[in-house]
Design an enzyme around this catalytic site. Sequence first.
Site, PDB file in Angstrom:
ATOM      1  N   ASP A   1       3.349   6.791  23.412  1.00 42.60           N
ATOM      2  CA  ASP A   1       2.078   7.504  23.245  1.00 42.60           C
ATOM      3  C   ASP A   1       0.847   6.619  23.336  1.00 42.60           C
ATOM      4  OD1 ASP A   1       2.227   6.032  20.945  1.00 42.60           O
ATOM      5  OD2 ASP A   1       2.737   7.705  19.643  1.00 42.60           O
TER       6      ASP A   1
ATOM      7  N   GLU B   1      10.943   8.980  24.602  1.00 46.88           N
ATOM      8  CA  GLU B   1      10.306   9.377  23.334  1.00 46.88           C
ATOM      9  C   GLU B   1       9.321  10.526  23.581  1.00 46.88           C
ATOM     10  OE1 GLU B   1       7.593   7.109  20.447  1.00 46.88           O
ATOM     11  OE2 GLU B   1       9.558   6.496  19.737  1.00 46.88           O
TER      12      GLU B   1
ATOM     13  N   ARG C   1      -5.952   3.171  14.541  1.00 49.48           N
ATOM     14  CA  ARG C   1      -7.355   3.251  14.925  1.00 49.48           C
ATOM     15  C   ARG C   1      -8.156   4.180  13.996  1.00 49.48           C
ATOM     16  NH1 ARG C   1     -10.121   2.201  20.127  1.00 49.48           N
ATOM     17  NH2 ARG C   1      -8.370   0.897  20.702  1.00 49.48           N
TER      18      ARG C   1
ATOM     19  N   HIS D   1      -2.498  -0.736  11.217  1.00 49.49           N
ATOM     20  CA  HIS D   1      -3.261  -0.979  12.446  1.00 49.49           C
ATOM     21  C   HIS D   1      -3.910   0.266  13.027  1.00 49.49           C
ATOM     22  CE1 HIS D   1      -0.640   0.902  15.470  1.00 49.49           C
ATOM     23  NE2 HIS D   1       0.351   0.578  14.682  1.00 49.49           N
TER      24      HIS D   1
ATOM     25  N   GLU E   1      -3.202   8.784  20.028  1.00 45.66           N
ATOM     26  CA  GLU E   1      -1.794   8.901  20.435  1.00 45.66           C
ATOM     27  C   GLU E   1      -1.325  10.337  20.616  1.00 45.66           C
ATOM     28  OE1 GLU E   1      -2.922   6.912  18.046  1.00 45.66           O
ATOM     29  OE2 GLU E   1      -2.383   4.889  18.656  1.00 45.66           O
TER      30      GLU E   1
HETATM   31  C1  UD1 Z   1      -2.245  -0.094  20.537  1.00 44.46           C
HETATM   32  C2  UD1 Z   1      -2.043   1.375  20.884  1.00 44.46           C
HETATM   33  C3  UD1 Z   1      -1.393   2.097  19.702  1.00 44.46           C
HETATM   34  C4  UD1 Z   1      -0.120   1.396  19.246  1.00 44.46           C
HETATM   35  C5  UD1 Z   1      -0.430  -0.074  18.962  1.00 44.46           C
HETATM   36  C6  UD1 Z   1       0.837  -0.828  18.626  1.00 44.46           C
HETATM   37  C7  UD1 Z   1      -3.656   2.571  22.310  1.00 44.46           C
HETATM   38  C8  UD1 Z   1      -4.999   3.175  22.391  1.00 44.46           C
HETATM   39  N1  UD1 Z   1      -3.330   1.997  21.123  1.00 44.46           N
HETATM   40  O1  UD1 Z   1      -3.207  -0.172  19.491  1.00 44.46           O
HETATM   41  O2  UD1 Z   1      -1.060   3.414  20.097  1.00 44.46           O
HETATM   42  O3  UD1 Z   1       0.359   1.998  18.083  1.00 44.46           O
HETATM   43  O4  UD1 Z   1      -1.018  -0.668  20.139  1.00 44.46           O
HETATM   44  O5  UD1 Z   1       0.553  -2.049  18.008  1.00 44.46           O
HETATM   45  O6  UD1 Z   1      -2.924   2.586  23.265  1.00 44.46           O
HETATM   46  N2  UD1 Z   1      -4.888  -7.985  20.573  1.00 44.46           N
HETATM   47  C9  UD1 Z   1      -4.653  -9.319  20.831  1.00 44.46           C
HETATM   48  N3  UD1 Z   1      -3.381  -9.692  21.211  1.00 44.46           N
HETATM   49  C10 UD1 Z   1      -2.362  -8.812  21.340  1.00 44.46           C
HETATM   50  C11 UD1 Z   1      -2.607  -7.455  21.070  1.00 44.46           C
HETATM   51  C12 UD1 Z   1      -3.879  -7.057  20.691  1.00 44.46           C
HETATM   52  O7  UD1 Z   1      -5.540 -10.149  20.730  1.00 44.46           O
HETATM   53  O8  UD1 Z   1      -1.245  -9.212  21.691  1.00 44.46           O
HETATM   54  C13 UD1 Z   1      -6.247  -7.559  20.153  1.00 44.46           C
HETATM   55  C14 UD1 Z   1      -7.285  -7.543  21.311  1.00 44.46           C
HETATM   56  O9  UD1 Z   1      -8.539  -7.909  20.803  1.00 44.46           O
HETATM   57  C15 UD1 Z   1      -7.314  -6.069  21.724  1.00 44.46           C
HETATM   58  C16 UD1 Z   1      -7.161  -5.425  20.360  1.00 44.46           C
HETATM   59  O10 UD1 Z   1      -6.199  -6.227  19.670  1.00 44.46           O
HETATM   60  O11 UD1 Z   1      -8.518  -5.714  22.376  1.00 44.46           O
HETATM   61  C17 UD1 Z   1      -6.733  -3.969  20.375  1.00 44.46           C
HETATM   62  O12 UD1 Z   1      -5.580  -3.750  21.195  1.00 44.46           O
HETATM   63  P1  UD1 Z   1      -5.308  -2.243  21.725  1.00 44.46           P
HETATM   64  O13 UD1 Z   1      -4.036  -2.245  22.518  1.00 44.46           O
HETATM   65  O14 UD1 Z   1      -6.502  -1.720  22.371  1.00 44.46           O
HETATM   66  O15 UD1 Z   1      -5.151  -1.397  20.402  1.00 44.46           O
HETATM   67  P2  UD1 Z   1      -4.061  -1.478  19.239  1.00 44.46           P
HETATM   68  O16 UD1 Z   1      -4.808  -1.216  17.971  1.00 44.46           O
HETATM   69  O17 UD1 Z   1      -3.263  -2.689  19.363  1.00 44.46           O
HETATM   70  N1  UDP Z   2       7.031  -5.133  14.417  1.00 45.35           N
HETATM   71  C1  UDP Z   2       7.340  -6.457  14.719  1.00 45.35           C
HETATM   72  N2  UDP Z   2       6.623  -7.453  14.109  1.00 45.35           N
HETATM   73  C2  UDP Z   2       5.615  -7.196  13.238  1.00 45.35           C
HETATM   74  C3  UDP Z   2       5.289  -5.840  12.967  1.00 45.35           C
HETATM   75  C4  UDP Z   2       6.014  -4.825  13.567  1.00 45.35           C
HETATM   76  O1  UDP Z   2       8.245  -6.725  15.507  1.00 45.35           O
HETATM   77  O2  UDP Z   2       5.017  -8.151  12.724  1.00 45.35           O
HETATM   78  C5  UDP Z   2       7.773  -4.047  15.113  1.00 45.35           C
HETATM   79  C6  UDP Z   2       8.369  -2.965  14.226  1.00 45.35           C
HETATM   80  O3  UDP Z   2       9.679  -3.282  13.847  1.00 45.35           O
HETATM   81  C7  UDP Z   2       8.325  -1.737  15.136  1.00 45.35           C
HETATM   82  C8  UDP Z   2       7.132  -1.989  16.006  1.00 45.35           C
HETATM   83  O4  UDP Z   2       6.842  -3.381  15.935  1.00 45.35           O
HETATM   84  O5  UDP Z   2       9.465  -1.679  15.991  1.00 45.35           O
HETATM   85  C9  UDP Z   2       5.984  -1.185  15.510  1.00 45.35           C
HETATM   86  O6  UDP Z   2       4.817  -1.583  16.143  1.00 45.35           O
HETATM   87  P1  UDP Z   2       3.387  -1.115  15.690  1.00 45.35           P
HETATM   88  O7  UDP Z   2       3.372  -0.836  14.233  1.00 45.35           O
HETATM   89  O8  UDP Z   2       2.452  -2.142  16.224  1.00 45.35           O
HETATM   90  O9  UDP Z   2       3.171   0.223  16.541  1.00 45.35           O
HETATM   91  P2  UDP Z   2       3.543   1.746  16.299  1.00 45.35           P
HETATM   92  O10 UDP Z   2       5.007   1.870  16.097  1.00 45.35           O
HETATM   93  O11 UDP Z   2       2.750   2.226  15.141  1.00 45.35           O
HETATM   94  O12 UDP Z   2       3.083   2.397  17.567  1.00 45.35           O
END
Ligand code: UD1
Ligand code: UDP
Length: 372
Positions: free
Chosen positions: A96, A118, A209, A207, A132
């Site tokens: 999602d 999924e 949003r 995390h 999402e």
């Molecule tokens: C994203 C997804 C969310 C998912 C989550 C899992 C969208 C809109 N959001 O949210 O559905 O649950 O990932 O974790 O698709 N960043 C880093 N390094 C990384 C990852 C992120 O620096 O490896 C930082 C960057 O500044 C980036 C920010 O995190 O711009 C946000 O990342 P983004 O993918 O936009 O949103 P998430 O909150 O991670």
């Molecule tokens: N996870 C991980 N390391 C961490 C935190 C989470 O490997 O430090 C794994 C967790 O087991 C799960 C997935 O990441 O499988 C969940 O990711 P996240 O919470 O970022 O996204 P969401 O599931 O809410 O989309």
Amino acid sequence: MKNIVCVTGTRPEAIKMAPVILELKKNSDFNVTTLATGQHTDMLRQALKDFGIVPDVDLNIMKQAQSLDYITSSVLQGVGKFLDENRQDLILVHGDTSTTFAAALAGFYRHVPVGHVEAGLRSHNLALPFPEEANRILTDGIADLFFAPTEGDAENLRHEGKSENIFITGNTVIDALYDILERRKGMTEPDYIQKIQDRPMILMTAHRRESWGKTLEGICAAVIDIIEERNDAVFLIPLHKNPAVRDVIKNILKDFSENVIFTEPLNYPEFVYAMNKSFFILSDSGGVQEEASAINKPVLIMRTLSERPEAVTHGTCILAGTERENIRREALKILNEPEYLKSIIAKNKMPFGNGTAAKQIHGIIRKFLDIQ
Ligand code: UD1
Ligand code: UDP
């Protein structure tokens, strides 16, 4: 030879798509491309690496504080270009995220069949989780193959008028979890264990949003409330890479070093270890709800509703909401009342499948692509 591209963009997509990629790659009738959009950089690559997967293509789109517009348009263009240059028989997307929806749209625009792993999860509220819930609905609106983890998810799809190609497979996260439990055998204990000893450890991740800002501050205030009443408790907090989350949490909890341990995002084997070691989990994550149901670990979900109602019915996951007082109360109940803790350790059948989702998806794809 049939060409299949598997798209991942963020950590959870990598973890949950990994079993499918590994399974499809066993089949010599398929030419499988792993395409990373790089919506996440380090968190995505780390998760793929945990399963020994190196992306064949990496669009590397991530920017600091990226907007939804930016992610969606970059993925649409990047995946679109890949599909224009590399003819595909199927594009598989997961879950999602903005990567999921934009990649599916790129496939749809080119008449490449889209398989949604999924599929069918619904909170029935477009604001929770945001964006999402919309991404799921939009993706399912243009997909051709629906891999629904549960009967409830399949029912959501039927309710929206889908009638063909809906398959109930279980969730691939269970496959991933079982795989990693094997891979992590022999792993040494992490350093933080010294600090925890016999103290109750609470694993916390946040995390979402829609929780940025005041809600996240309230969650951190609840952590302080809990520490004040249970001075022996230790919070292990692997910080998400997003500065909108990590900076706030760190800032509010930095003076509580006796009770709070911060880490970088844990790799998947380390995170599974931490889930197992914890007294309970405090989280707004989607995937963690499914994993915790599989290992029978209580989770206080910091959300007001879940698109995974089975996790709540199962008993292990409790909707605590996002209000400071509710989180405090529910957490202290688990910490202080052994009988309550026993009662939420569920005895029901785990709802997300038996770890064969990827194998089932493989079989369904073979048929769909007319391979005898
Ligand atoms: C994203 C997804 C969310 C998912 C989550 C899992 C969208 C809109 N959001 O949210 O559905 O649950 O990932 O974790 O698709 N960043 C880093 N390094 C990384 C990852 C992120 O620096 O490896 C930082 C960057 O500044 C980036 C920010 O995190 O711009 C946000 O990342 P983004 O993918 O936009 O949103 P998430 O909150 O991670
Ligand atoms: N996870 C991980 N390391 C961490 C935190 C989470 O490997 O430090 C794994 C967790 O087991 C799960 C997935 O990441 O499988 C969940 O990711 P996240 O919470 O970022 O996204 P969401 O599931 O809410 O989309």
